[in-house]
Design a protein around this motif. Structure first.
Motif, PDB file in Angstrom:
ATOM      1  N   LEU A 154       0.839 -12.388   8.493  1.00 16.38           N
ATOM      2  CA  LEU A 154      -0.548 -12.197   8.085  1.00 16.38           C
ATOM      3  C   LEU A 154      -0.926 -10.723   8.115  1.00 16.38           C
ATOM      4  O   LEU A 154      -1.635 -10.239   7.230  1.00 16.38           O
ATOM      5  CB  LEU A 154      -1.477 -13.006   9.000  1.00 16.38           C
ATOM      6  N   ARG A 155      -0.443 -10.002   9.123  1.00 20.52           N
ATOM      7  CA  ARG A 155      -0.711  -8.572   9.207  1.00 20.52           C
ATOM      8  C   ARG A 155      -0.030  -7.824   8.066  1.00 20.52           C
ATOM      9  O   ARG A 155      -0.623  -6.931   7.445  1.00 20.52           O
ATOM     10  CB  ARG A 155      -0.231  -8.042  10.562  1.00 20.52           C
ATOM     11  N   GLU A 156       1.206  -8.219   7.780  1.00 18.57           N
ATOM     12  CA  GLU A 156       1.929  -7.561   6.689  1.00 18.57           C
ATOM     13  C   GLU A 156       1.249  -7.828   5.348  1.00 18.57           C
ATOM     14  O   GLU A 156       1.138  -6.930   4.504  1.00 18.57           O
ATOM     15  CB  GLU A 156       3.368  -8.065   6.664  1.00 18.57           C
ATOM     16  N   ALA A 157       0.776  -9.053   5.139  1.00 23.30           N
ATOM     17  CA  ALA A 157       0.078  -9.380   3.902  1.00 23.30           C
ATOM     18  C   ALA A 157      -1.215  -8.585   3.777  1.00 23.30           C
ATOM     19  O   ALA A 157      -1.580  -8.121   2.692  1.00 23.30           O
ATOM     20  CB  ALA A 157      -0.215 -10.873   3.840  1.00 23.30           C
ATOM     21  N   ALA A 158      -1.911  -8.400   4.889  1.00 24.91           N
ATOM     22  CA  ALA A 158      -3.152  -7.632   4.873  1.00 24.91           C
ATOM     23  C   ALA A 158      -2.884  -6.173   4.533  1.00 24.91           C
ATOM     24  O   ALA A 158      -3.651  -5.541   3.795  1.00 24.91           O
ATOM     25  CB  ALA A 158      -3.849  -7.750   6.227  1.00 24.91           C
ATOM     26  N   ILE A 159      -1.789  -5.625   5.049  1.00 24.73           N
ATOM     27  CA  ILE A 159      -1.444  -4.233   4.748  1.00 24.73           C
ATOM     28  C   ILE A 159      -1.120  -4.077   3.263  1.00 24.73           C
ATOM     29  O   ILE A 159      -1.540  -3.124   2.609  1.00 24.73           O
ATOM     30  CB  ILE A 159      -0.253  -3.785   5.620  1.00 24.73           C
ATOM     31  N   ILE A 160      -0.362  -5.035   2.735  1.00 23.85           N
ATOM     32  CA  ILE A 160      -0.005  -4.989   1.314  1.00 23.85           C
ATOM     33  C   ILE A 160      -1.264  -5.033   0.440  1.00 23.85           C
ATOM     34  O   ILE A 160      -1.362  -4.349  -0.590  1.00 23.85           O
ATOM     35  CB  ILE A 160       0.946  -6.147   0.962  1.00 23.85           C
ATOM     36  N   GLU A 161      -2.250  -5.824   0.861  1.00 24.67           N
ATOM     37  CA  GLU A 161      -3.490  -5.954   0.098  1.00 24.67           C
ATOM     38  C   GLU A 161      -4.431  -4.770   0.315  1.00 24.67           C
ATOM     39  O   GLU A 161      -5.494  -4.700  -0.308  1.00 24.67           O
ATOM     40  CB  GLU A 161      -4.207  -7.249   0.492  1.00 24.67           C
ATOM     41  N   GLY A 162      -4.023  -3.863   1.201  1.00 17.72           N
ATOM     42  CA  GLY A 162      -4.848  -2.679   1.438  1.00 17.72           C
ATOM     43  C   GLY A 162      -6.008  -2.892   2.385  1.00 17.72           C
ATOM     44  O   GLY A 162      -6.952  -2.090   2.406  1.00 17.72           O
ATOM     45  N   SER A 211      -8.088  -2.812   5.769  1.00 16.09           N
ATOM     46  CA  SER A 211      -8.134  -1.938   6.943  1.00 16.09           C
ATOM     47  C   SER A 211      -7.952  -2.772   8.210  1.00 16.09           C
ATOM     48  O   SER A 211      -7.992  -4.004   8.181  1.00 16.09           O
ATOM     49  CB  SER A 211      -9.472  -1.203   6.996  1.00 16.09           C
ATOM     50  N   ARG A 212      -7.774  -2.075   9.346  1.00 15.16           N
ATOM     51  CA  ARG A 212      -7.623  -2.790  10.610  1.00 15.16           C
ATOM     52  C   ARG A 212      -8.877  -3.612  10.922  1.00 15.16           C
ATOM     53  O   ARG A 212      -8.788  -4.722  11.426  1.00 15.16           O
ATOM     54  CB  ARG A 212      -7.362  -1.790  11.747  1.00 15.16           C
ATOM     55  N   TRP A 213     -10.043  -3.025  10.651  1.00 11.70           N
ATOM     56  CA  TRP A 213     -11.294  -3.735  10.930  1.00 11.70           C
ATOM     57  C   TRP A 213     -11.411  -4.981  10.066  1.00 11.70           C
ATOM     58  O   TRP A 213     -11.819  -6.048  10.540  1.00 11.70           O
ATOM     59  CB  TRP A 213     -12.463  -2.796  10.711  1.00 11.70           C
ATOM     60  N   THR A 214     -11.057  -4.875   8.802  1.00 14.51           N
ATOM     61  CA  THR A 214     -11.112  -6.039   7.915  1.00 14.51           C
ATOM     62  C   THR A 214     -10.142  -7.110   8.369  1.00 14.51           C
ATOM     63  O   THR A 214     -10.461  -8.316   8.383  1.00 14.51           O
ATOM     64  CB  THR A 214     -10.789  -5.625   6.472  1.00 14.51           C
TER      65      THR A 214
END
Length: 297
Positions: free
Chosen positions: A191-199, A201-204
């Protein structure tokens, strides 16, 4: 064939009741029966050597609602719960997020956070009693370096309750952190990796993914914190004994005082019933209010 199915259902039902029996016996012995006993006892008058106990109906409850001390203690408990519950949860969540991050020495960090929880309640209260002692206590020793006057933290109505609140937050935040830390470790790194790929932020990522997935844990912690907020008694014995002038007295301490210092056990039973009723109502409201926001996996 029908006989065989019926026999199998009876066997499974018996098996289920056997599994439930230990918990059911424990709950009946230590929860249901004492609750019914307290409710029944609350309808009687105080027994003395000259006057036997008599059935008086709701008189004990009427007396409580007319007693200014009841409202003062209830207000103290509302303030205590309203501060300790959200602050402890927020601190616990912050500590869990930090202790779960990839930093050096995180094992030591987790131990340091959890250490206050391992201390016995009496030992923790005595430790903070040393901090709060006027003139020679650690807090006054530090503030004296900046020219501040000594403060009797536990002996003033303005500060006594807040001093107890600080001790509770320090003691319980590490305990709640363990639940959050365990929950964080069940969240998939994908989930963290997918969030990084989608751009994102840490807060989001925290607000949109982590916090919703932690909602079952948050509900569990909130209910435990709510129960803990009305069962504090050890710290008050050591720190303030409910004083000065009832400024730091909380409900459970007053129940104990009413039952074993004033020997008015029916009135203490009425207080207990009120506390249980309020706890049950708040727990139901919490479940109803948060159920739609909880994401079970």
């Amino acid at each position: 064939m029908a006989t065989s199915d019926s026999h199998e259902r009876r066997r499974m039902a018996l098996y289920g009741w056997m599994l439930l029996a230990p918990a059911l016996i424990m709950l009946t012995t230590f929860a249901f029966l004492p609750t019914v006993s307290a409710l029944w006892r609350s309808f009687f008058s105080r027994e003395t050597s000259r006057n036997p106990s008599e059935f008086i109906g709701l008189d004990n409850y009427e007396y409580l609602f007319q007693d200014p001390i009841f409202w003062q203690v209830a207000t103290n408990n509302l303030i205590y719960a309203g501060v300790t519950i959200p602050v402890s949860i927020v601190i616990a969540l912050g500590m869990a997020l930090w202790a779960n991050s990839h930093i050096r020495g995180r094992t030591f960090l987790r131990i340091a956070y959890f250490t206050p929880t391992m201390l016995p309640m009496i030992a923790a209260a005595n430790l903070w009693l040393f901090f709060y002692t006027p003139d020679i206590g650690l807090i006054d020793s530090i503030t004296a370096l900046f020219g501040a006057e000594p403060v009797n933290w536990l002996g003033q109505p303005e500060t006594a309750l807040w001093a107890v609140i600080v001790v509770t937050i320090w003691k319980e935040a590490g305990f709640y952190m363990i639940f959050y830390l365990a929950a964080l470790q069940t969240i998939s790194p994908d989930l963290r990796e997918a969030a990084i790929i989608e751009g994102a932020s840490r807060w989001t990522y925290l607000r949109r993914i982590v916090l919703p997935l932690l909602m079952p844990t948050t509900l569990f912690v909130m209910i435990n914190a709510m129960i803990n907020s009305v069962k504090l008694i050890d710290h008050l014995f050591i720190l303030t004994k409910g004083g000065p002038n009832n400024a730091s007295k909380l409900l459970l301490y007053w129940i104990w005082e009413t039952a074993f210092s004033y020997f008015d056990r029916p009135l203490a039973a009425a207080l207990t019933v009120l506390v249980l009723a309020v706890l049950g109502l708040v727990a139901i409201l919490q479940f109803r209010g948060l159920e739609g926001r909880i994401h079970y996996r």
